[in-house]
Design an enzyme around this catalytic site. Sequence first.
Site, PDB file in Angstrom:
ATOM      1  N   THR A  74       0.802  -1.235   0.000  1.00  0.00           N
ATOM      2  CA  THR A  74       0.000   0.000   0.000  1.00  0.00           C
ATOM      3  C   THR A  74       0.837   1.288   0.000  1.00  0.00           C
ATOM      4  O   THR A  74       0.619   2.168  -0.826  1.00  0.00           O
ATOM      5  CB  THR A  74      -0.937   0.004   1.227  1.00  0.00           C
ATOM      6  OG1 THR A  74      -1.737  -1.166   1.142  1.00  0.00           O
ATOM      7  CG2 THR A  74      -1.840   1.211   1.244  1.00  0.00           C
ATOM      8  N   ASN A  95       5.422  -0.880   3.855  1.00  0.00           N
ATOM      9  CA  ASN A  95       4.520  -0.277   4.845  1.00  0.00           C
ATOM     10  C   ASN A  95       5.291  -0.026   6.140  1.00  0.00           C
ATOM     11  O   ASN A  95       5.109   0.988   6.798  1.00  0.00           O
ATOM     12  CB  ASN A  95       3.328  -1.180   5.127  1.00  0.00           C
ATOM     13  CG  ASN A  95       2.368  -1.218   3.947  1.00  0.00           C
ATOM     14  OD1 ASN A  95       2.358  -0.319   3.110  1.00  0.00           O
ATOM     15  ND2 ASN A  95       1.576  -2.269   3.864  1.00  0.00           N
ATOM     16  N   LYS A 156      -7.298   3.920   5.584  1.00  0.00           N
ATOM     17  CA  LYS A 156      -5.909   3.748   6.040  1.00  0.00           C
ATOM     18  C   LYS A 156      -5.192   5.104   6.087  1.00  0.00           C
ATOM     19  O   LYS A 156      -5.259   5.852   5.110  1.00  0.00           O
ATOM     20  CB  LYS A 156      -5.134   2.854   5.062  1.00  0.00           C
ATOM     21  CG  LYS A 156      -5.655   1.434   4.948  1.00  0.00           C
ATOM     22  CD  LYS A 156      -4.765   0.637   3.999  1.00  0.00           C
ATOM     23  CE  LYS A 156      -5.294  -0.782   3.823  1.00  0.00           C
ATOM     24  NZ  LYS A 156      -4.494  -1.556   2.861  1.00  0.00           N
ATOM     25  N   HIS A 303      -7.853  -9.785   1.208  1.00  0.00           N
ATOM     26  CA  HIS A 303      -6.964 -10.599   2.043  1.00  0.00           C
ATOM     27  C   HIS A 303      -7.711 -11.772   2.668  1.00  0.00           C
ATOM     28  O   HIS A 303      -7.164 -12.861   2.793  1.00  0.00           O
ATOM     29  CB  HIS A 303      -6.337  -9.750   3.150  1.00  0.00           C
ATOM     30  CG  HIS A 303      -5.150  -8.957   2.694  1.00  0.00           C
ATOM     31  ND1 HIS A 303      -3.977  -9.561   2.299  1.00  0.00           N
ATOM     32  CD2 HIS A 303      -4.954  -7.628   2.560  1.00  0.00           C
ATOM     33  CE1 HIS A 303      -3.099  -8.620   1.946  1.00  0.00           C
ATOM     34  NE2 HIS A 303      -3.673  -7.433   2.076  1.00  0.00           N
ATOM     35  N   ASP A 346      -3.082   0.487  -5.873  1.00  0.00           N
ATOM     36  CA  ASP A 346      -1.734   0.517  -5.295  1.00  0.00           C
ATOM     37  C   ASP A 346      -0.967  -0.778  -5.503  1.00  0.00           C
ATOM     38  O   ASP A 346       0.246  -0.829  -5.319  1.00  0.00           O
ATOM     39  CB  ASP A 346      -1.809   0.873  -3.797  1.00  0.00           C
ATOM     40  CG  ASP A 346      -2.797  -0.014  -3.044  1.00  0.00           C
ATOM     41  OD1 ASP A 346      -3.566  -0.764  -3.694  1.00  0.00           O
ATOM     42  OD2 ASP A 346      -2.802   0.038  -1.800  1.00  0.00           O
ATOM     43  N   HIS A 347      -1.661  -1.846  -5.863  1.00  0.00           N
ATOM     44  CA  HIS A 347      -1.068  -3.159  -6.149  1.00  0.00           C
ATOM     45  C   HIS A 347      -2.204  -4.095  -6.495  1.00  0.00           C
ATOM     46  O   HIS A 347      -3.373  -3.741  -6.290  1.00  0.00           O
ATOM     47  CB  HIS A 347      -0.289  -3.703  -4.938  1.00  0.00           C
ATOM     48  CG  HIS A 347      -1.113  -3.706  -3.668  1.00  0.00           C
ATOM     49  ND1 HIS A 347      -2.131  -4.599  -3.440  1.00  0.00           N
ATOM     50  CD2 HIS A 347      -1.086  -2.894  -2.581  1.00  0.00           C
ATOM     51  CE1 HIS A 347      -2.686  -4.343  -2.259  1.00  0.00           C
ATOM     52  NE2 HIS A 347      -2.088  -3.301  -1.726  1.00  0.00           N
ATOM     53  N   HIS A 476      -0.294  -9.952  -1.386  1.00  0.00           N
ATOM     54  CA  HIS A 476       0.407  -9.317  -2.506  1.00  0.00           C
ATOM     55  C   HIS A 476       1.783  -8.910  -2.016  1.00  0.00           C
ATOM     56  O   HIS A 476       2.072  -9.053  -0.839  1.00  0.00           O
ATOM     57  CB  HIS A 476      -0.395  -8.094  -2.978  1.00  0.00           C
ATOM     58  CG  HIS A 476      -0.790  -7.213  -1.839  1.00  0.00           C
ATOM     59  ND1 HIS A 476       0.017  -6.219  -1.345  1.00  0.00           N
ATOM     60  CD2 HIS A 476      -1.898  -7.218  -1.028  1.00  0.00           C
ATOM     61  CE1 HIS A 476      -0.581  -5.632  -0.313  1.00  0.00           C
ATOM     62  NE2 HIS A 476      -1.746  -6.220  -0.090  1.00  0.00           N
TER      63      HIS A 476
END
Length: 536
Positions: A74, A95, A156, A303, A346-347, A476
């Site tokens: 992220t 992160n 977040k 997730h 972001d991914h 990821h």
Amino acid sequence: MKKNLKLIFLIFSSLQLTAQDKSDAKLIVSIVVDQMRTDYLTRFANLYEGGFKTLMEEGQVFWNAHYSHVPTYTAPGHASIYTGTDPRFHGLIANDWYVVDSGKTSYCVEDKNAMPIGTASNYAKRSPKNILSTTWTDELEWVSNRKSKIFAFSLKDRGAICAAGHLGDAAFWLDKKGFVSSSYYMKKLPKWLENFNKKNDIQSYMSGKWDYLIDKDNYPSPNTSEFERIPKGARNADFPYELEQLYNSDTTYTEAFKGTPQGNQILIDVAIEALKNEKLGIHNNPYPDVLAISFSSTDYLGHSTGIRSHEIIDMYLRLDRQLNTLFNYMNKKIGEDNFIIVLTADHGAADNPSQARIDGMNTDWIAPADLENECRKLILNAGINNEDVLNFSNEQIYIQINDNSNPVNAEIKRKIVRDAILSHPAIMEAWTKEDIQRASDPFSIMRKNGSNKLSGDVFFSLYPGSIIYSKTGTTHGSGYTYDTNVPIIFYGRKSLSSQNHIKRVNVKDIAPTLSYMFGLSLPSACNGNILPLNYN
Ligand SMILES: [Zn+2]
């Protein structure tokens, strides 16, 4: 000669003029969908009827956009979107990362000098101080003499802070008290947000059922409960879920909520309140305002359930409708010609390896602690003491280099660790710091792009499709396509026509493209390209 110079000057100045003329939009809406794979646009395309459909049909879609760094997480992803460069230059290499000097792990947006605002929680001691280069939002604030209003929202902290940059008006993220911020941005929450938090507390979103949005038989793939994590408070991993039950079983007050479509709904609701109260996009300034939203629930749910689950499909179908509410509001209040939208992620994410195995793939999962313990044994057998192996994180290993003044000895020690872990059956490739510095192939260059002085001594990669995680759900972080490939869509009714782009581009191209469209300086460490948009 003089004439030529004059001509060159004329061409140059007309280029400058065109650059500032590309868009006169009053508002840029920058959307990041956390963990959104590009195939989430195509797999459910015929079920979309809202925001995703509009963006795909009327926008400029880059189908082959990738990240060029690892780990694909992220913070590095968001920072690359906004700075137009790689983690080695913007500084958010993961992160969180291990710091050898302190022996502690440091979090990407932590700042002990930033005080929590709107909450007493220390988790709000946050700021962009670790972001080392400017963002396109910084460049916009600078060139507009801080007249552009820049507001960023996410569940977040890192999803909002990277977007607001160093100069943005505000970044807000979710705490159990609602949206909060830090003293880096403000002394107190705006009144309208205080009211929003009172009216829209998390519990108020957690009533009723989360069930199939449309007829179950229309979901394009079979349900996958066997490979999904069962949410706390639910009997199994199947629809319907009783939202109240999930909320009541959640001692953190926010965790269960974040993994439901309600987490996206609260962002839509707060974004509309921000547009209304801050009057974003309604002004006569030459430069646009910015509303940045990073939808995090897609990542939390991904997730737990993986990329094929009916839950993830349902969340995207709902997000499609939720985005439509926001777009309709903007059409009505700001005017359909007055804003542009940029959407990306972001991914991506891997398929659940146990499920992929059923389809014949030789993929597997390994728990982080198991991988670390097994590698530590291999390293010990190769003659390096266990206490010299300082930390395992982000597919990197930190080792104690006793004599930093002797680079030959340091490299030898790293090579021993590299060669030792290569015999682990889950590890496909491993590199020392020095290997990466000398690297020229794309897969190791991704490590180089993702590392700086704070990175580990040895880097490694698993086989394609395998993950360091649990049996259920997914994650990821790798340099493989499923993690690097995300959509990029530019939409602007007045300035941009619709177009599909198939050439490979990079997510860090978004920032220079916006700089070009709005006549901003490129962010300070930007090394992306300007995307070939088709302007009206
Ligand atoms: Zn994630």
